[in-house]
Design a protein around this motif. Sequence first.
Motif, short mmCIF file in Angstrom:
data_model
loop_
_atom_site.label_atom_id
_atom_site.label_comp_id
_atom_site.label_asym_id
_atom_site.label_seq_id
_atom_site.Cartn_x
_atom_site.Cartn_y
_atom_site.Cartn_z
N LYS A 142 31.59 49.85 36.40
CA LYS A 142 32.12 48.94 35.39
C LYS A 142 33.24 48.11 36.02
O LYS A 142 33.96 48.59 36.88
CB LYS A 142 32.66 49.72 34.20
CG LYS A 142 33.18 48.86 33.08
CD LYS A 142 33.69 49.73 31.94
CE LYS A 142 34.16 48.93 30.77
NZ LYS A 142 35.25 48.01 31.02
N ASN A 143 33.37 46.88 35.59
CA ASN A 143 34.40 45.97 36.09
C ASN A 143 34.19 45.59 37.56
O ASN A 143 35.13 45.38 38.30
CB ASN A 143 35.81 46.53 35.88
CG ASN A 143 36.14 46.66 34.42
OD1 ASN A 143 35.40 46.19 33.56
ND2 ASN A 143 37.23 47.29 34.11
N PHE A 144 32.95 45.49 37.95
CA PHE A 144 32.58 45.03 39.27
C PHE A 144 31.82 43.73 39.05
O PHE A 144 30.73 43.73 38.47
CB PHE A 144 31.68 46.07 39.95
CG PHE A 144 31.32 45.74 41.36
CD1 PHE A 144 32.16 46.08 42.40
CD2 PHE A 144 30.12 45.10 41.65
CE1 PHE A 144 31.82 45.78 43.71
CE2 PHE A 144 29.78 44.80 42.94
CZ PHE A 144 30.62 45.14 43.98
N ASP A 145 32.39 42.60 39.43
CA ASP A 145 31.82 41.29 39.11
C ASP A 145 31.22 40.64 40.35
O ASP A 145 31.94 40.18 41.23
CB ASP A 145 32.92 40.39 38.53
CG ASP A 145 32.35 39.10 37.95
OD1 ASP A 145 31.12 38.90 37.97
OD2 ASP A 145 33.16 38.28 37.46
N TRP A 146 29.92 40.60 40.39
CA TRP A 146 29.22 39.87 41.44
C TRP A 146 28.05 39.15 40.79
O TRP A 146 27.05 39.74 40.43
CB TRP A 146 28.73 40.78 42.56
CG TRP A 146 27.87 40.10 43.59
CD1 TRP A 146 26.68 40.56 44.06
CD2 TRP A 146 28.11 38.86 44.26
NE1 TRP A 146 26.17 39.69 44.98
CE2 TRP A 146 27.02 38.63 45.13
CE3 TRP A 146 29.12 37.91 44.21
CZ2 TRP A 146 26.93 37.50 45.93
CZ3 TRP A 146 29.02 36.79 45.01
CH2 TRP A 146 27.95 36.60 45.86
N ALA A 147 28.22 37.84 40.59
CA ALA A 147 27.20 36.97 40.02
C ALA A 147 26.77 37.43 38.62
O ALA A 147 25.60 37.35 38.27
CB ALA A 147 26.00 36.86 40.95
N THR A 148 27.72 37.91 37.84
CA THR A 148 27.44 38.35 36.48
C THR A 148 27.44 37.15 35.54
O THR A 148 28.36 36.34 35.57
CB THR A 148 28.49 39.37 36.02
OG1 THR A 148 28.53 40.43 36.97
CG2 THR A 148 28.15 39.93 34.66
N VAL A 149 26.44 37.07 34.71
CA VAL A 149 26.33 35.97 33.75
C VAL A 149 27.26 36.27 32.58
O VAL A 149 27.26 37.39 32.06
CB VAL A 149 24.88 35.83 33.25
CG1 VAL A 149 24.75 34.76 32.19
CG2 VAL A 149 23.94 35.55 34.42
#
Length: 163
Positions: A142-149
């Motif tokens: 959770k809270n790992f942002d890689w190319a998240t829409v």
Amino acid sequence: MNYKGFDLGFTLNFERGAKIMNMNRFFLVHGGTQSNIGYLANQLDRWQQPGDQTDIPRLTTNPASNNYGGVVQNLSDRYLEDGSFLRLRTLSLGYNVPKEVVAKTRLNSLRLYVQAANLFTITPYSGLDPEVNSQGGVANTKNFDWATVPQPRTFQVGLTVGL
């Protein structure tokens, strides 16, 4: 809240103290260490010569990592951001048509409404959405942002009919 046939409802959602690993910044403000990946515009503010004051790495042709199973050697807390936020999750406004008007139509009730979701989010996070989990159902990422829409902003108009 209700007043003279009108009703107003809203839902606020918040989180405080969360940390987000912004992998978008890691890969797109990388100083040239990632092969086959573009740059964000703030890469133009990179370090270029002695005396430059910036937190953007200098461009280099010496890759420290890659996207295809290589060791990520330059990952640091530089990309860890405050993920606290306050979001207006839903907002709805409705009107209940008076019973004496509805009775003429052989209905029990009639309500018109408009509803919106995700109207605004207040956050210090530089990414698109502080409620991220780019790894789907994997709870420990959770809270790992890689190319998240980001979550969509939606609008609805509706009619509720009671028979």
